[in-house]
Write a protein that holds these residues in place. Sequence first.
Motif, PDB file in Angstrom:
ATOM      1  N   ARG A   1      87.366   7.087  -9.183  1.00 39.23           N
ATOM      2  CA  ARG A   1      87.299   6.716  -8.074  1.00 39.23           C
ATOM      3  C   ARG A   1      87.695   7.750  -6.876  1.00 39.23           C
ATOM      4  O   ARG A   1      86.979   8.002  -5.943  1.00 39.23           O
ATOM      5  CB  ARG A   1      87.683   5.228  -7.632  1.00 39.23           C
ATOM      6  CG  ARG A   1      87.711   4.728  -6.472  1.00 39.23           C
ATOM      7  CD  ARG A   1      86.428   4.328  -6.011  1.00 39.23           C
ATOM      8  NE  ARG A   1      85.701   3.352  -6.749  1.00 39.23           N
ATOM      9  CZ  ARG A   1      85.715   1.949  -6.323  1.00 39.23           C
ATOM     10  NH1 ARG A   1      86.365   1.559  -5.333  1.00 39.23           N
ATOM     11  NH2 ARG A   1      85.292   1.192  -7.254  1.00 39.23           N
TER      12      ARG A   1
ATOM     13  N   SER B   1      87.059  -2.167   3.187  1.00 37.99           N
ATOM     14  CA  SER B   1      86.018  -2.507   2.503  1.00 37.99           C
ATOM     15  C   SER B   1      85.570  -4.257   2.931  1.00 37.99           C
ATOM     16  O   SER B   1      86.330  -5.039   2.955  1.00 37.99           O
ATOM     17  CB  SER B   1      85.611  -2.400   1.329  1.00 37.99           C
ATOM     18  OG  SER B   1      85.928  -1.082   0.832  1.00 37.99           O
TER      19      SER B   1
ATOM     20  N   ASP C   1      83.848  -6.239   1.390  1.00 36.64           N
ATOM     21  CA  ASP C   1      84.057  -7.262   0.099  1.00 36.64           C
ATOM     22  C   ASP C   1      85.298  -7.418  -0.266  1.00 36.64           C
ATOM     23  O   ASP C   1      85.343  -8.245  -1.281  1.00 36.64           O
ATOM     24  CB  ASP C   1      83.049  -6.504  -1.021  1.00 36.64           C
ATOM     25  CG  ASP C   1      83.578  -5.218  -1.581  1.00 36.64           C
ATOM     26  OD1 ASP C   1      84.354  -4.782  -0.774  1.00 36.64           O
ATOM     27  OD2 ASP C   1      83.106  -4.976  -2.716  1.00 36.64           O
TER      28      ASP C   1
ATOM     29  N   THR D   1      87.396  -9.285  -3.900  1.00 37.89           N
ATOM     30  CA  THR D   1      87.568  -8.352  -5.014  1.00 37.89           C
ATOM     31  C   THR D   1      88.087  -6.899  -4.539  1.00 37.89           C
ATOM     32  O   THR D   1      88.001  -6.397  -3.152  1.00 37.89           O
ATOM     33  CB  THR D   1      86.131  -8.002  -5.603  1.00 37.89           C
ATOM     34  OG1 THR D   1      86.182  -7.158  -6.951  1.00 37.89           O
ATOM     35  CG2 THR D   1      85.142  -7.276  -4.730  1.00 37.89           C
ATOM     36  N   THR D   2      88.811  -6.276  -5.616  1.00 40.07           N
ATOM     37  CA  THR D   2      88.774  -4.832  -5.305  1.00 40.07           C
ATOM     38  C   THR D   2      87.505  -4.253  -4.877  1.00 40.07           C
ATOM     39  O   THR D   2      86.263  -4.274  -5.609  1.00 40.07           O
ATOM     40  CB  THR D   2      89.295  -3.980  -6.713  1.00 40.07           C
ATOM     41  OG1 THR D   2      90.452  -4.807  -7.088  1.00 40.07           O
ATOM     42  CG2 THR D   2      89.540  -2.653  -6.417  1.00 40.07           C
TER      43      THR D   2
ATOM     44  N   SER E   1      84.026  -2.614  -4.370  1.00 38.56           N
ATOM     45  CA  SER E   1      83.046  -1.885  -5.315  1.00 38.56           C
ATOM     46  C   SER E   1      82.428  -0.466  -4.538  1.00 38.56           C
ATOM     47  O   SER E   1      82.746  -0.330  -3.382  1.00 38.56           O
ATOM     48  CB  SER E   1      81.511  -2.815  -5.317  1.00 38.56           C
ATOM     49  OG  SER E   1      80.944  -2.837  -4.119  1.00 38.56           O
ATOM     50  N   GLU E   2      81.837   0.397  -5.282  1.00 38.62           N
ATOM     51  CA  GLU E   2      81.398   1.760  -4.832  1.00 38.62           C
ATOM     52  C   GLU E   2      80.748   1.650  -3.612  1.00 38.62           C
ATOM     53  O   GLU E   2      80.805   2.367  -2.374  1.00 38.62           O
ATOM     54  CB  GLU E   2      80.945   2.594  -5.928  1.00 38.62           C
ATOM     55  CG  GLU E   2      81.865   3.073  -6.945  1.00 38.62           C
ATOM     56  CD  GLU E   2      81.110   4.193  -7.676  1.00 38.62           C
ATOM     57  OE1 GLU E   2      80.115   4.342  -7.492  1.00 38.62           O
ATOM     58  OE2 GLU E   2      81.808   4.880  -8.527  1.00 38.62           O
ATOM     59  N   GLU E   3      79.794   0.677  -3.579  1.00 43.58           N
ATOM     60  CA  GLU E   3      78.786   0.400  -2.674  1.00 43.58           C
ATOM     61  C   GLU E   3      79.766   0.185  -1.188  1.00 43.58           C
ATOM     62  O   GLU E   3      79.242   0.850  -0.179  1.00 43.58           O
ATOM     63  CB  GLU E   3      77.870  -0.953  -2.801  1.00 43.58           C
ATOM     64  CG  GLU E   3      76.918  -1.007  -1.649  1.00 43.58           C
ATOM     65  CD  GLU E   3      76.144  -2.489  -1.683  1.00 43.58           C
ATOM     66  OE1 GLU E   3      75.398  -2.696  -0.808  1.00 43.58           O
ATOM     67  OE2 GLU E   3      76.338  -2.916  -2.891  1.00 43.58           O
ATOM     68  N   TRP E   4      80.389  -0.659  -1.242  1.00 38.26           N
ATOM     69  CA  TRP E   4      80.886  -1.079   0.257  1.00 38.26           C
ATOM     70  C   TRP E   4      82.410  -0.361   0.576  1.00 38.26           C
ATOM     71  O   TRP E   4      82.510   0.190   1.609  1.00 38.26           O
ATOM     72  CB  TRP E   4      81.734  -2.631  -0.178  1.00 38.26           C
ATOM     73  CG  TRP E   4      80.714  -3.478  -0.125  1.00 38.26           C
ATOM     74  CD1 TRP E   4      80.388  -3.998  -1.076  1.00 38.26           C
ATOM     75  CD2 TRP E   4      79.880  -4.188   1.098  1.00 38.26           C
ATOM     76  NE1 TRP E   4      79.408  -5.196  -0.975  1.00 38.26           N
ATOM     77  CE2 TRP E   4      78.911  -5.089   0.297  1.00 38.26           C
ATOM     78  CE3 TRP E   4      79.996  -3.837   2.242  1.00 38.26           C
ATOM     79  CZ2 TRP E   4      77.870  -5.635   1.149  1.00 38.26           C
ATOM     80  CZ3 TRP E   4      78.841  -4.512   2.870  1.00 38.26           C
ATOM     81  CH2 TRP E   4      77.990  -5.585   2.470  1.00 38.26           C
TER      82      TRP E   4
ATOM     83  N   LYS F   1      79.665  -8.751  -6.433  1.00 36.80           N
ATOM     84  CA  LYS F   1      79.990  -8.193  -7.679  1.00 36.80           C
ATOM     85  C   LYS F   1      81.511  -8.060  -7.769  1.00 36.80           C
ATOM     86  O   LYS F   1      82.192  -7.286  -7.211  1.00 36.80           O
ATOM     87  CB  LYS F   1      79.196  -6.647  -7.861  1.00 36.80           C
ATOM     88  CG  LYS F   1      79.684  -6.344  -9.316  1.00 36.80           C
ATOM     89  CD  LYS F   1      79.256  -4.714  -9.458  1.00 36.80           C
ATOM     90  CE  LYS F   1      79.433  -4.283 -10.753  1.00 36.80           C
ATOM     91  NZ  LYS F   1      79.159  -2.821 -10.980  1.00 36.80           N
TER      92      LYS F   1
ATOM     93  N   VAL G   1      85.161  -6.776  -9.209  1.00 40.10           N
ATOM     94  CA  VAL G   1      85.600  -5.558 -10.116  1.00 40.10           C
ATOM     95  C   VAL G   1      86.911  -6.075 -10.848  1.00 40.10           C
ATOM     96  O   VAL G   1      87.981  -6.541 -10.052  1.00 40.10           O
ATOM     97  CB  VAL G   1      85.931  -4.397  -9.210  1.00 40.10           C
ATOM     98  CG1 VAL G   1      86.665  -3.221 -10.028  1.00 40.10           C
ATOM     99  CG2 VAL G   1      84.769  -3.920  -8.408  1.00 40.10           C
TER     100      VAL G   1
END
Length: 598
Positions: A138, A408, A410, A414-415, A417-420, A523, A525
Amino acid sequence: MSKLGQVVESIENYNKFVLDQVKRARTDEKFGRELLGRWNDIKAKIPITRTPTGVPLPRLALPEIDEPGEIARYLFGEGLPGEFPYLNAAYREMYLEPVREIESFEKNGGKLDKKIPQTEEPTRLFSGLMLAEDTNERFHYLTRHQRTHRLSTAFDGPTLYGIDSDADGVFGKIGEGGVAIDTVEDMIRLYDGFDLGSPNFSASMTISGPAPIIMAMYIAAAKRRFGPKVVPKLRGTIQADIFKEVQAQNETIFPIEPSLRFLTDMVEFTTREMPRWYPISISGYHIGEAGSTPVQQAAYTLSNGFAYAEMFAERGIPIDQFGPRLSFFLDCGLDAEYIALSRVSRRIWAIGMRDVFGGGPKAQLFKLHTQTSGRSLIAAEFKNNLTRTAAELVLAYMNATNSCHSNSADEPFTTPSEEWIRLAAHGQAILLEESGIFKHTMNMLSGSPGMKAVERAVEAAILDEFREIERLGGVLAAVEERYQRSQIQNAAHRYEQQIYDGTRPIIGLNRYRDGEDDIPEVKLVRTPRAKQQLQVDRLAKFKKKNAEKAKRALDNLAAVVERGENCFPTLLEAVEVCSLGQITGRLQEVVGRFRPMV
């Protein structure tokens, strides 16, 4: 009167001094002419830049004033960027495009003939998930387009409490909400592929209770990869803020006095051996996230900082040695106070460090990392969080933060995601690189009548908090009385009540709801069980390999602590063969465990 009481007095005296200078500028003709001459000279030397559309702008915006009293009020009360009392900025220029790049662009008809070196980007994104190699991946993803690599590390729950991944009852927490770090070998994996000694690299580690142990692991990992000569080159910071933990975050693992002693041992070592390292990040962020008001966040952070300064000075560390190595970390939400909270904090710190502690210019600088508010992120219609974070970023950069993390959208679920997290990073890039709000002119958004009104109100409220802490006997006495903690709890309850009764509008939650309560598809994580087992297996292998050496190292560490010596050099030896949990456990046998005050 304690040092904090002296700080209050110094701010009051300095404000009186500013008013005296204003009066003098209006009554002393010679002094007034000198100020006006200096002001005109400053303005004449400001370079001119041009926007992409050709509009000329000054590199530094100053108020259009020519009356000596108002000039005195500005120069003495605020200071130019990079000048005492640093209200406008800690440094002369921040976020600006290099002049040479602009000139080259114009000279070549809108084309750059070569890349002009630029200053370090302020963007520093917080990341930590699963195992060390996952967080490392990451990190590389986040920095692939950055000129400079500024990493910020989140640790999982067991690591934050100094517990090994093989401890009873923690298996399901391994790698959740942060990275699992048990040994120096994990630390090597965590930053693999990064040149830790490079001037373009820095690492930030958000951990306090076991911070000296994690710091020792970082140094040991760097030495294994790059040799002992890398140690003075290491750049970065570790949080290590014990007062904040007791007041707000609850991740204290030793009693307060031993915790502060271990912290001071680390500070003494790093200020001597690691001139580019910040061994403590005095943190208001978690105070804010625990529910404080913006004023409480700033007041408790600053008062904690002054208490640390007093403590380090009592150890015999020179103020101008440790002062420049102190850094700060504040939350930035959407309340009006954030329009000027960091500006006011920077001014208070500078005056206190100069006039009470005798610190030089570098020790007076309030070096600040800002993070957008996690508490402001809402699960309901969560895409609105993009707008909330964007507004908070504007406020953070209006306050001339030195570095910044954008949350982010999201994160309520959640932890990231790459998108957010990519969208969060792009939010800063759009603000700093695409828009013209900050890259052309310093002070672009500073000094409005509204901002000045907020500054006055916030400073007065912070000083009132200082007076109450002073009345209780100082920071440590107030902590023992649970003063800060109780005030934060009261503020948190009031905040939630305001949301519940609608007096604090939250768009999509208590205002303009679409009528649906469906949880969106996001999604999640999560750390796979196989990875959690891998971490436990690695730890078992490390412990088996170093069993005999670990016993001797732990005995040696315990003996040094019992003799009252600085234990950090011995800790550096211990982390080579001992796990985090082994060291924490042995130290707790010697000094005890933290027990919350009642």
